[in-house]
Design a protein around this motif. Structure first.
Motif, short mmCIF file in Angstrom:
data_model
loop_
_atom_site.label_atom_id
_atom_site.label_comp_id
_atom_site.label_asym_id
_atom_site.label_seq_id
_atom_site.Cartn_x
_atom_site.Cartn_y
_atom_site.Cartn_z
N ASP A 85 21.60 10.81 17.38
CA ASP A 85 20.33 10.38 17.99
C ASP A 85 19.14 10.99 17.23
OD1 ASP A 85 22.00 9.16 19.77
OD2 ASP A 85 21.43 10.36 21.51
N ALA A 114 22.79 2.13 29.91
CA ALA A 114 23.03 3.57 29.84
C ALA A 114 24.50 3.85 29.54
CB ALA A 114 22.63 4.23 31.16
N LYS A 136 13.57 4.59 28.73
CA LYS A 136 15.03 4.83 28.86
C LYS A 136 15.33 6.32 28.98
CE LYS A 136 19.51 3.31 26.96
NZ LYS A 136 20.35 4.45 26.65
C1 LIG Z 1 22.72 6.08 22.15
C2 LIG Z 1 21.92 6.40 23.14
O1 LIG Z 1 22.12 6.10 24.46
P1 LIG Z 1 23.43 5.81 25.34
O2 LIG Z 1 23.57 7.02 26.21
O3 LIG Z 1 23.12 4.58 26.09
O4 LIG Z 1 24.60 5.66 24.42
C3 LIG Z 1 20.64 7.12 22.89
O5 LIG Z 1 20.04 7.62 23.86
O6 LIG Z 1 20.20 7.21 21.72
#
Ligand SMILES: C=C(OP(=O)(O)O)C(=O)O
Ligand SMILES: O=C(O)C1=C[C@@H](OP(=O)(O)O)[C@@H](O)[C@H](O)C1
Length: 447
Positions: free
Chosen positions: A329, A108, A431
């Motif tokens: 994203d 994360a 996630k």
């Molecule tokens: C890049 C991402 O997560 P992170 O917050 O781990 O950077 C994502 O959620 O696409």
């Protein structure tokens, strides 16, 4: 939808309609948890996201002595059945730990980067560990900036990467520069720390700043939690030290705009309309601009303060050239939507796709090719051309997901092609969106 332990086959469903309440935003949820933990008073967090990334933040904060309690969910429209309001009793300042702590932060980024900053100015000794991929995601620019004002941070394996050993100590503030060209998360992490330092700070951002809306989101949320940040210009900030975050009482976590992108793209491809609740014109998240890209590709988009409705335009989707640095994203969803567009789609200025859950430029190019698209990959761009014959000519593929939730989720759009799709290791979507595939299946139809 047929599922075996580690793969999920999604059959052809050409149409989509209905409404979805997307779960809370990961970016907002993890900032809200942290700011509430540092604040004076108790904060009620509504529409909390229950996922791996938020679990890592909650576990770490709990280990740091923050009391977080959950209450049952009484809202039948809630995006997640297990997401009742949370109550976070703030520490009223930085953590203070008498024993050495080892904190496992998974993969994360929104936990590793902010906690590295916060703990370097807290009392205690902290080891920050994570999944193997986290050890390949750079953190050097943030560590350099923190060291420049006296932080004691050691790399435990490779220079520039987690795991980290932090011996927390009081940090004075002063003049500070941070390179924001690899990740905006370094800037957000520092910004959230600076009001709590002993002295005032003059912060300068260097390099070409990426993912800018996330920095704006951070400042907006810091303001909601009572901190003042003075922005002098695009690159310079003045932040007074010795401030205190204050609980705003109740804080509503918006629906996740990146999670919304899969449903909005579905509406643009599969006739629609589909309405996504939780994200709208009032949203703080930069990824709401994904709907503008769909509109530029030919979809019909209707905005409300807290929802967005999308349906296919009369002439279907058309490709184009898009600089998507501001929405890295949601940009992944444009890459798979491109399979349903007329002509080529080029996504530009996404070099930092290579630094995320996997090397997303390479992973995306590899998997799109398996579906029959012609794909070119550059240092910071990707160009996708669907096969002659369009969606009808796409091929069924077993899509490898590289332990990347967005690879799994954005390839679900392939179920709008007659070939359907098989997603390997679909569970990696936990996630940020554990129920994604059942929510997605609930809005698709055969006719
Ligand atoms: C890049 C991402 O997560 P992170 O917050 O781990 O950077 C994502 O959620 O696409
Ligand atoms: O601050 C945030 O909440 C995020 C910032 C972005 O990362 P980068 O700034 O590394 O692009 C984004 O990709 C990530 O999912 C969340």
């Amino acid at each position: 939808m047929t599922s075996t332990t580690n793969k999920l086959t999604l059959a052809y469903r050409p149409q989509v309609r209905g409404a979805v309440h997307v779960p809370g935003s990961k970016s907002i949820a993890n900032r809200a948890l942290l700011l509430a933990a540092l604040a004076s008073g108790t904060t009620q967090l509504d529409n909390m996201l229950v996922s791996d990334d938020t679990a890592r933040m909650r576990e770490a904060l709990t280990a740091l002595g923050v009391v977080i309690t959950s209450t049952p969910n009484l809202d039948e429209n809630a995006a997640q059945a297990d997401a009742g309001p949370l109550h976070v009793t703030g520490l009223g300042g930085l953590p203070n730990s008498t024993s050495a702590l080892s904190l496992f932060l998974g993969n994360a980024g929104t936990v590793m980067r902010p906690l590295a900053a916060i703990l370097s100015a807290s009392v205690g000794e902290f080891e920050l560990t994570g999944e193997p991929r986290m050890y390949e995601r750079p953190i050097g620019p943030l560590v350099d900036a923190l060291r420049s004002i006296g932080a004691d941070i050691e790399y435990q394996q490779s220079t520039g990467y987690p795991p980290l050993l932090i011996r927390g100590r009081k940090l004075p503030g002063g003049s500070l520069a941070i390179d924001g060209s690899m990740s905006s998360q370094y800037v957000s992490a520092l910004l959230m720390l600076l009001p709590l330092l002993e002295g005032d700070t003059h912060l300068t951002l260097t390099g070409t700043i990426v993912s800018k809306p996330y920095i704006e989101l951070t400042i907006a949320m810091m303001t909601s939690f009572g901190a003042r940040v003075e922005q002098l210009n695009e690159r310079e900030f003045l932040i007074q030290g010795k401030q205190q975050y204050r609980s705003p009482g109740v804080y509503w976590i918006e629906g996740d705009a990146s999670s919304a992108s899969y449903f909005l793209a579905a509406g643009a491809i599969g006739k629609g309309p589909i309405t996504v609740h939780g994200v709208g014109s009032d949203s703080l998240q930069g990824d709401k601009a994904f709907a503008e890209v769909l509109q530029a590709m030919g979809a019909e988009v209707t905005w409300a303060p807290r929802s967005i409705t999308v349906q296919s335009g009369n002439e279907g989707l058309r490709g184009g050239m898009f600089d998507l640095n501001h929405i890295p994203d949601a940009a992944m969803t444009i890459a798979t939507a491109a399979l349903f567009a007329e002509g080529s789609t080029e996504i530009r200025n996404v070099a930092n796709w290579r630094l995320k859950e996997t090397d997303r430029l390479h992973a995306m190019a590899t998997e799109l090719k398996k579906c029959g698209a012609d794909v070119e990959e550059g240092d910071d761009w990707i160009r996708i051309t669907p096969p002659v014959g369009g969606a009808a000519a796409l091929q069924h593929a077993d899509i490898a997901t590289y332990d990347d939730h967005r690879m799994a989720m954005c390839f679900a759009l392939l179920r709008f092609a007659p070939c359907g799709v098989t997603i390997l290791d679909p569970e990696c979507c936990r996630k940020t969106y554990p129920d994604f595939f059942s929510d997605f299946s609930a809005i698709v139809y055969s006719n």
